[in-house]
Design an enzyme around this catalytic site. Structure first.
Site, PDB file in Angstrom:
ATOM      1  N   ASN A   1       0.702  -0.967   0.015  1.00  0.00           N
ATOM      2  CA  ASN A   1      -0.152  -0.004  -0.129  1.00  0.00           C
ATOM      3  C   ASN A   1       0.747   0.957   0.019  1.00  0.00           C
ATOM      4  O   ASN A   1       1.454   1.583   1.110  1.00  0.00           O
ATOM      5  CB  ASN A   1      -0.878   0.038   1.197  1.00  0.00           C
TER       6      ASN A   1
ATOM      7  N   ARG B   1      -2.494  -1.557  -3.458  1.00  0.00           N
ATOM      8  CA  ARG B   1      -3.598  -0.921  -3.653  1.00  0.00           C
ATOM      9  C   ARG B   1      -3.271   0.167  -4.401  1.00  0.00           C
ATOM     10  O   ARG B   1      -2.412   0.919  -4.668  1.00  0.00           O
ATOM     11  CB  ARG B   1      -3.611  -0.268  -2.082  1.00  0.00           C
TER      12      ARG B   1
ATOM     13  N   HIS C   1     -11.987   4.988  -0.806  1.00  0.00           N
ATOM     14  CA  HIS C   1     -11.839   4.000   0.401  1.00  0.00           C
ATOM     15  C   HIS C   1     -12.766   2.985  -0.003  1.00  0.00           C
ATOM     16  O   HIS C   1     -13.114   1.946   1.026  1.00  0.00           O
ATOM     17  CB  HIS C   1     -12.771   4.657   1.409  1.00  0.00           C
TER      18      HIS C   1
ATOM     19  N   LEU D   1     -13.947   6.919   9.214  1.00  0.00           N
ATOM     20  CA  LEU D   1     -13.312   8.255   9.795  1.00  0.00           C
ATOM     21  C   LEU D   1     -11.971   8.012  10.026  1.00  0.00           C
ATOM     22  O   LEU D   1     -11.469   7.424  11.169  1.00  0.00           O
ATOM     23  CB  LEU D   1     -14.320   8.697  10.970  1.00  0.00           C
ATOM     24  N   GLY D   2     -11.051   8.489   9.152  1.00  0.00           N
ATOM     25  CA  GLY D   2      -9.590   8.372   9.563  1.00  0.00           C
ATOM     26  C   GLY D   2      -9.042   9.624   9.211  1.00  0.00           C
ATOM     27  O   GLY D   2      -9.703  10.829   8.805  1.00  0.00           O
ATOM     28  N   ASN D   3      -7.515   9.654   8.852  1.00  0.00           N
ATOM     29  CA  ASN D   3      -7.026  11.049   8.367  1.00  0.00           C
ATOM     30  C   ASN D   3      -7.877  11.345   7.029  1.00  0.00           C
ATOM     31  O   ASN D   3      -7.916  12.432   6.806  1.00  0.00           O
ATOM     32  CB  ASN D   3      -5.467  10.494   8.233  1.00  0.00           C
TER      33      ASN D   3
ATOM     34  N   ARG E   1      -7.538  18.008   4.550  1.00  0.00           N
ATOM     35  CA  ARG E   1      -8.514  18.224   3.184  1.00  0.00           C
ATOM     36  C   ARG E   1      -9.725  18.874   3.546  1.00  0.00           C
ATOM     37  O   ARG E   1     -10.266  18.641   4.472  1.00  0.00           O
ATOM     38  CB  ARG E   1      -8.749  16.709   2.610  1.00  0.00           C
TER      39      ARG E   1
ATOM     40  N   GLY F   1      -9.426   4.928  11.885  1.00  0.00           N
ATOM     41  CA  GLY F   1      -8.813   5.556  13.136  1.00  0.00           C
ATOM     42  C   GLY F   1      -9.563   6.168  14.059  1.00  0.00           C
ATOM     43  O   GLY F   1      -9.826   5.700  15.338  1.00  0.00           O
TER      44      GLY F   1
ATOM     45  N   GLY G   1     -13.181   6.483  13.636  1.00  0.00           N
ATOM     46  CA  GLY G   1     -14.317   5.871  14.038  1.00  0.00           C
ATOM     47  C   GLY G   1     -14.198   4.616  14.908  1.00  0.00           C
ATOM     48  O   GLY G   1     -15.125   4.317  15.731  1.00  0.00           O
ATOM     49  N   GLU G   2     -13.117   4.286  14.910  1.00  0.00           N
ATOM     50  CA  GLU G   2     -12.879   2.897  15.773  1.00  0.00           C
ATOM     51  C   GLU G   2     -12.765   3.209  17.019  1.00  0.00           C
ATOM     52  O   GLU G   2     -12.611   2.538  18.126  1.00  0.00           O
ATOM     53  CB  GLU G   2     -11.959   2.010  15.035  1.00  0.00           C
ATOM     54  N   ASN G   3     -11.854   4.402  17.421  1.00  0.00           N
ATOM     55  CA  ASN G   3     -11.106   4.586  18.556  1.00  0.00           C
ATOM     56  C   ASN G   3     -11.549   5.849  19.447  1.00  0.00           C
ATOM     57  O   ASN G   3     -11.005   6.069  20.491  1.00  0.00           O
ATOM     58  CB  ASN G   3      -9.669   5.000  18.432  1.00  0.00           C
TER      59      ASN G   3
ATOM     60  N   GLU H   1      -7.790  -2.759   5.140  1.00  0.00           N
ATOM     61  CA  GLU H   1      -7.530  -2.558   3.526  1.00  0.00           C
ATOM     62  C   GLU H   1      -6.695  -3.641   3.213  1.00  0.00           C
ATOM     63  O   GLU H   1      -6.783  -4.348   2.033  1.00  0.00           O
ATOM     64  CB  GLU H   1      -7.214  -1.221   3.379  1.00  0.00           C
TER      65      GLU H   1
HETATM   66  P1  AMP Z   1      -6.395   6.512  10.062  1.00  0.00           P
HETATM   67  O1  AMP Z   1      -5.994   7.368   8.994  1.00  0.00           O
HETATM   68  O2  AMP Z   1      -7.507   5.462   9.936  1.00  0.00           O
HETATM   69  O3  AMP Z   1      -5.094   5.688  10.652  1.00  0.00           O
HETATM   70  O4  AMP Z   1      -6.928   7.453  11.157  1.00  0.00           O
HETATM   71  C1  AMP Z   1      -6.105   8.324  11.856  1.00  0.00           C
HETATM   72  C2  AMP Z   1      -6.643   9.298  12.670  1.00  0.00           C
HETATM   73  O5  AMP Z   1      -7.393   8.669  13.623  1.00  0.00           O
HETATM   74  C3  AMP Z   1      -6.075  10.428  13.267  1.00  0.00           C
HETATM   75  O6  AMP Z   1      -6.889  11.738  13.368  1.00  0.00           O
HETATM   76  C4  AMP Z   1      -6.059   9.834  14.763  1.00  0.00           C
HETATM   77  O7  AMP Z   1      -5.864  11.175  15.714  1.00  0.00           O
HETATM   78  C5  AMP Z   1      -7.084   9.125  15.322  1.00  0.00           C
HETATM   79  N1  AMP Z   1      -7.344   8.529  16.168  1.00  0.00           N
HETATM   80  C6  AMP Z   1      -6.580   7.330  16.480  1.00  0.00           C
HETATM   81  N2  AMP Z   1      -6.694   6.734  17.632  1.00  0.00           N
HETATM   82  C7  AMP Z   1      -7.472   7.646  18.307  1.00  0.00           C
HETATM   83  C8  AMP Z   1      -8.145   7.913  19.580  1.00  0.00           C
HETATM   84  N3  AMP Z   1      -7.987   6.933  20.429  1.00  0.00           N
HETATM   85  N4  AMP Z   1      -8.971   8.765  19.844  1.00  0.00           N
HETATM   86  C9  AMP Z   1      -9.233   9.761  18.681  1.00  0.00           C
HETATM   87  N5  AMP Z   1      -8.503   9.752  17.709  1.00  0.00           N
HETATM   88  C10 AMP Z   1      -7.926   8.753  17.266  1.00  0.00           C
END
Ligand code: AMP
Length: 393
Positions: free
Chosen positions: A9, A93, A181, A209-211, A241, A328, A330-332, A379
């Site tokens: 990736n 990817r 995605h 919901l990630g970066n 973005r 990131g 959404g999961e955390n 992914e």
């Molecule tokens: P990803 O692109 O899927 O790796 O997601 C990255 C995003 O997830 C970043 O904005 C991180 O700050 C956020 N993230 C990861 N862990 C947590 C957490 N425990 N609480 C809030 N945001 C998180």
């Protein structure tokens, strides 16, 4: 020697790599990445038990300078750490498959040329994906390579969802909504069949919901609409973005403030979103910890746009059976999930606050008409699954 599938990736500033055993269970054997390519690169690899098997950092200006060199370095590290494995296929990817590709494809010279021709549609990503393909062809000559597309999962959208109201000739020229995605959404749709089969064929909105961030409306496990469009800029605000923006703003910046394509690209891709609004960081964790008014407003805008798109996608679906949070944030982040679901009882959503706080998989209250789930996306595994499928013909 046992067989393995390598997944690559190659993103804009990092390369992720994962090695899977090439059988039905697709056990993960090694995972790692090269970060900060061209700055102060760091390479690491971990085995299935989480033990570090390679960890190398270079001072600023040294080490692999570009993607090609970084791929060679991590490819060599994998070969050393998995000397007892024979790589029988490599899955990549690839961000853009164009309007035609609705499924992964084995890469041959004609496909390689087709993917290169799509570079103008994804200039920040496609060249890195192609570099990954070329580097692996050099490292593993003759080994089957597969391209798995971020756009492919969305190819079943109805015409109205994929079209801009421009003169019709623009659509034929490829100026249309593609959605991204897709590997994450395909994985979540597949997981839903395992963990919640009773809703997997229903009306589902997935919030990745990630970066990078987007949302997808699924019916019958297939994408029927997505918040991302021609590029991965549209829809939700992201780390850096902008998300959806009135195109009139761009015309104004060009006509009245002297912006050109390069300046707009920098603004929209790298200086906007959570980073631009907070003036602090693109990272949700940092914003949640910051406690400044600007950070709170950036989070509020992020949540507001997710709620707005949730309403829109529920309308597209004609109702809602499930909402799934992934990636990131959404999961955390229980805080973001709670804020998105707050006051959504009109849509049939009632969150179980305790289950949400502890990060359970099922986070809706028993009386909630809509099921709310938290599912980890993967992914790389999706790419391995598709690559194994093509390997077996
Ligand atoms: P990803 O692109 O899927 O790796 O997601 C990255 C995003 O997830 C970043 O904005 C991180 O700050 C956020 N993230 C990861 N862990 C947590 C957490 N425990 N609480 C809030 N945001 C998180």
């Amino acid at each position: 020697m046992t067989d393995a599938i390598l997944v690559v990736n190659a993103g804009s500033s990092s390369i992720k790599i994962e090695l899977f055993a090439a059988d039905d269970a697709l056990a993960s054997l090694l995972a790692g990445q090269v970060e900060a390519i061209g700055l102060a690169p760091r390479l690491f690899l971990r085995d299935a038990a989480g033990t570090t098997v390679a960890d190398q950092a270079w001072p600023q200006g040294e080490g692999p300078r570009d993607h090609r060199a970084a791929l060679a370095a991590i490819g060599a590290a994998v070969a050393r750490a998995a000397a007892d494995r024979r790589i029988v296929a490599i899955g990549h990817r690839v961000v853009h498959g164009g309007a035609a590709r609705a499924a992964p494809v084995v890469i041959d010279p004609a496909v390689r040329a087709e993917l290169a021709a799509l570079t103008p549609l994804a200039p920040l990503h496609q060249p890195h994906n192609l570099a990954g393909i070329d580097a692996m062809a050099e490292l593993h000559p003759g080994v089957m390579q597969v391209a798995c597309f971020d756009t492919a999962f969305h190819r079943g959208h109805p015409w109205v969802a994929d079209t801009f109201a421009l003169p019709r000739a623009f659509h034929a020229r490829g100026i249309r909504r593609y959605g991204f995605h897709g590997l994450s959404y395909a994985y979540v749709a597949m997981r839903l069949r395992d963990v919640a089969p009773e809703i997997a064929d229903g009306r589902v909105v997935v919030a990745h919901l990630g970066n990078g961030a987007s949302m997808c409306a699924l019916r019958g496990g297939r994408s029927i609409d997505s918040t991302m469009g021609f590029t991965a800029l549209d829809g939700l605000p992201m780390g850096t973005r902008s998300g959806q923006i009135d195109p009139g703003v761009l015309l104004h910046l060009i006509a009245a403030e002297g912006y050109d394509a390069a300046a707009l690209t920098r603004l929209l891709y790298h200086e906007s979103g959570l980073k631009g609004l907070s003036g602090l960081s693109s990272d949700m964790r940092a914003l949640e910890a910051a406690g400044t008014a600007e950070a709170a407003e950036a989070i509020a805008y992020f949540v507001y746009r997710i709620r707005r798109e949730l309403g829109a996608l529920a309308a597209v679906l004609g109702g809602l059976d499930a909402l799934v949070f992934t990636a990131g944030i959404g999961e955390n982040s229980p805080r973001i999930r709670a804020a998105v679901c707050d006051g959504m009882d009109w849509l049939g959503i009632a969150l179980d606050a305790a289950a949400n706080a502890r990060g359970a998989m099922a986070i809706s209250a028993p009386e909630s008409r809509v099921r709310v789930l938290r599912l980890a996306t993967d992914e790389e595994r999706m790419i391995a699954i598709e690559t194994l499928r093509l390997l077996r013909g």
